[in-house]
Design a protein around this motif. Sequence first.
Motif, mmCIF file in Angstrom:
data_model
loop_
_atom_site.group_PDB
_atom_site.id
_atom_site.type_symbol
_atom_site.label_atom_id
_atom_site.label_comp_id
_atom_site.label_asym_id
_atom_site.label_seq_id
_atom_site.Cartn_x
_atom_site.Cartn_y
_atom_site.Cartn_z
ATOM 1 N N HIS A 330 33.405 56.667 50.128
ATOM 2 C CA HIS A 330 32.720 57.151 51.095
ATOM 3 C C HIS A 330 34.136 57.885 51.848
ATOM 4 O O HIS A 330 34.303 57.859 53.005
ATOM 5 N N GLU A 395 25.345 57.739 56.021
ATOM 6 C CA GLU A 395 24.628 56.664 56.866
ATOM 7 C C GLU A 395 25.221 56.687 58.438
ATOM 8 O O GLU A 395 25.632 55.610 58.701
ATOM 9 N N TYR A 451 17.868 44.367 50.394
ATOM 10 C CA TYR A 451 17.966 43.999 51.622
ATOM 11 C C TYR A 451 16.600 43.734 52.273
ATOM 12 O O TYR A 451 16.556 43.366 53.306
ATOM 13 N N GLU A 483 21.814 55.981 46.683
ATOM 14 C CA GLU A 483 22.166 54.594 46.534
ATOM 15 C C GLU A 483 21.053 53.780 46.314
ATOM 16 O O GLU A 483 20.135 54.102 47.242
ATOM 17 N N LYS A 547 27.353 44.946 43.406
ATOM 18 C CA LYS A 547 26.329 45.790 43.142
ATOM 19 C C LYS A 547 26.996 46.729 42.015
ATOM 20 O O LYS A 547 25.978 47.652 41.638
HETATM 21 C C1 GCB Z 1 24.996 51.037 51.891
HETATM 22 C C2 GCB Z 1 26.356 51.804 52.004
HETATM 23 C C3 GCB Z 1 27.698 51.222 51.006
HETATM 24 C C4 GCB Z 1 27.199 49.769 50.924
HETATM 25 C C5 GCB Z 1 26.035 49.510 50.234
HETATM 26 C C6 GCB Z 1 25.656 47.950 50.148
HETATM 27 O O1 GCB Z 1 24.108 51.639 52.344
HETATM 28 O O2 GCB Z 1 26.283 53.111 51.859
HETATM 29 O O3 GCB Z 1 28.705 51.638 51.496
HETATM 30 O O4 GCB Z 1 28.496 49.248 50.122
HETATM 31 O O5 GCB Z 1 25.179 49.925 51.189
HETATM 32 O O6 GCB Z 1 26.098 47.436 49.274
HETATM 33 O O7 GCB Z 1 25.247 47.269 51.137
#
Ligand code: GCB
Length: 573
Positions: A330, A395, A451, A483, A547
């Motif tokens: 980022h 974001e 999430y 993402e 991830k």
């Molecule tokens: C997001 C972010 C990223 C995080 C990711 C996560 O939306 O842009 O920087 O690492 O989620 O794994 O929560």
Amino acid sequence: MIYPKRTRTRDLFELNGIWDFARELEPGDFANGFIPEKQVAVPSSYNDLFTEEEFRSWDRGVWYQRTFTMPKMLKDERIVLRFNSVSYRGEAFLNGTRLGEHETGYTPFEFDITDLVDFEKDNRLCVRVENILSTDTVPMGNLCNDPEPGQFAGQYPDTPFDFFPYAGIQRPVMIYTTSKKAWLDSVVVTTQNDGTVKVTGKVAGAAAKAVFQCLETTVESAVVDGTFEASFKIDDVKLWDVWEPNLYEVAICIQNDAGEALDEYAQRFGVREIKVEGNRILLNGKPVYFQGFGRHEDFPIIGKGLNHSVNIRDHELLKWINANSYRTTHYPYSEELIQLCDEQGILIISEAPAVSINFEFVTERTLEAHLKVLGELIERDRNYPSVVMWSVANEATTNRPESIPYFKALSELVRSMDSTRPVTMITCKAEEDMVMEFFDVVGVNLYPGWYHLPGQVKEAKEDLRDTLEKMYAKFKKPILITEFGADTIPGLHSLPAEQWSEEYQTELILGLIEVMRDLDYVVGEHIWNFADFRTAQNFCRVGGNKKGAFTRDRQPKMVCHFLKKLWAEPRYK
Ligand code: GCB
């Protein structure tokens, strides 16, 4: 500013290696030399080199120092000290004299040290580095009363993003020389796919003309008020393309009236065209579907320090898995890495270091810092053909009306500096985003199945379809899924697939991709993340963010073998 090179008129050496290091435990006269607490490596983040927590998470002032000797034969030259990046704030002193400072990390800065450098004895270089993030910095940090109790609330160190806020002199430090009489200060190469090349730029000092040579062609331009402009055409031009990195070089010679060569420099470039038409992104007139990842500059021990070996390995893995692109999530990555993407034919979405801008806290200074670093990024990277899109932020709370003038200003800046690339903004607000009108491609991060709707792949797929349909109905622009994914512990298996297992990551990612590919306006799938990475400490991160499709030491998890197969077939025939 141009990337330093050794040429027939320029010398170059690096000040990398072992430096002295000390925390600024209390204010003192560090600029004139100090007693070190430790030794530190440059380039590297300092955080994970040491065993003590008091060093690792230290964000207040730290000092770096070293000495260097200047060779006498450079006595008549102009001498420049360059830092490729110091995060977050760097302030440099040479032989006790303050040179200046730079903030926002990730972009280069330099000082003319011709009048300060000593040719008789060793020179002492001291650098104060500070990594305190606030409401005025980009990215922001230390928003301790963050009213949105999201997943990062209360984490340590206090950042509104999860990657570890590594700090230090993370990229090379260089000294280069030019003639004192005149030197090339900036160069911009723009091309058209019929082979037309236009070179513009700036010269400092007293120069009469600039002579350009590319292949068999030589053209020249007068230098008027320190600027030049020239055009030429390459016959039978070979275009730069994905994994087909055709590159050219234009040799630039700055001369005085008598035809004496004052400065020589070679600028590499590629000829390619990238644009958005309807629901497609076209590379050289053909639709390109982005398949790849969000990534991080992150590796054990060195943190965000430039490491060519890791960069080579990562690109080998990208080739192996049949990816074609990644986003520099980022923040701007090292210039050396972007040059490698040019040489290898990898598409880059280049992102400003503006992650999680929260309009609850934005000040005038935030926008100022954001505009400054975005401008520096474009200036640094605009000659690199691998950079095919700018991303102004990731974001932000763009569901708030205050975000509208802010993002309008960012989009206007990019367009005033570069009309040859599409611009995007990466939202997490789905159809509630209020600023997409300013951008060409909608970038969106979506985590159904992780999430929300954990463990429910079928429902996650329906949710994704529903969200994308609503977004397209509102924005009517191509959508890039920047993402999606699931934290995964390598070696953890379960049937049926459960969160954290390799089966779940595979099933979720492939399931979501199926939906994306069913929607004509989706122009790409970037998995979060290329590799596992280190994070701040937080109850929802076990040893970092997992991830990654690859582990932090760059071995494949199960999903990689499926992606490799899927990505072997071009999406658009
Ligand atoms: C997001 C972010 C990223 C995080 C990711 C996560 O939306 O842009 O920087 O690492 O989620 O794994 O929560």
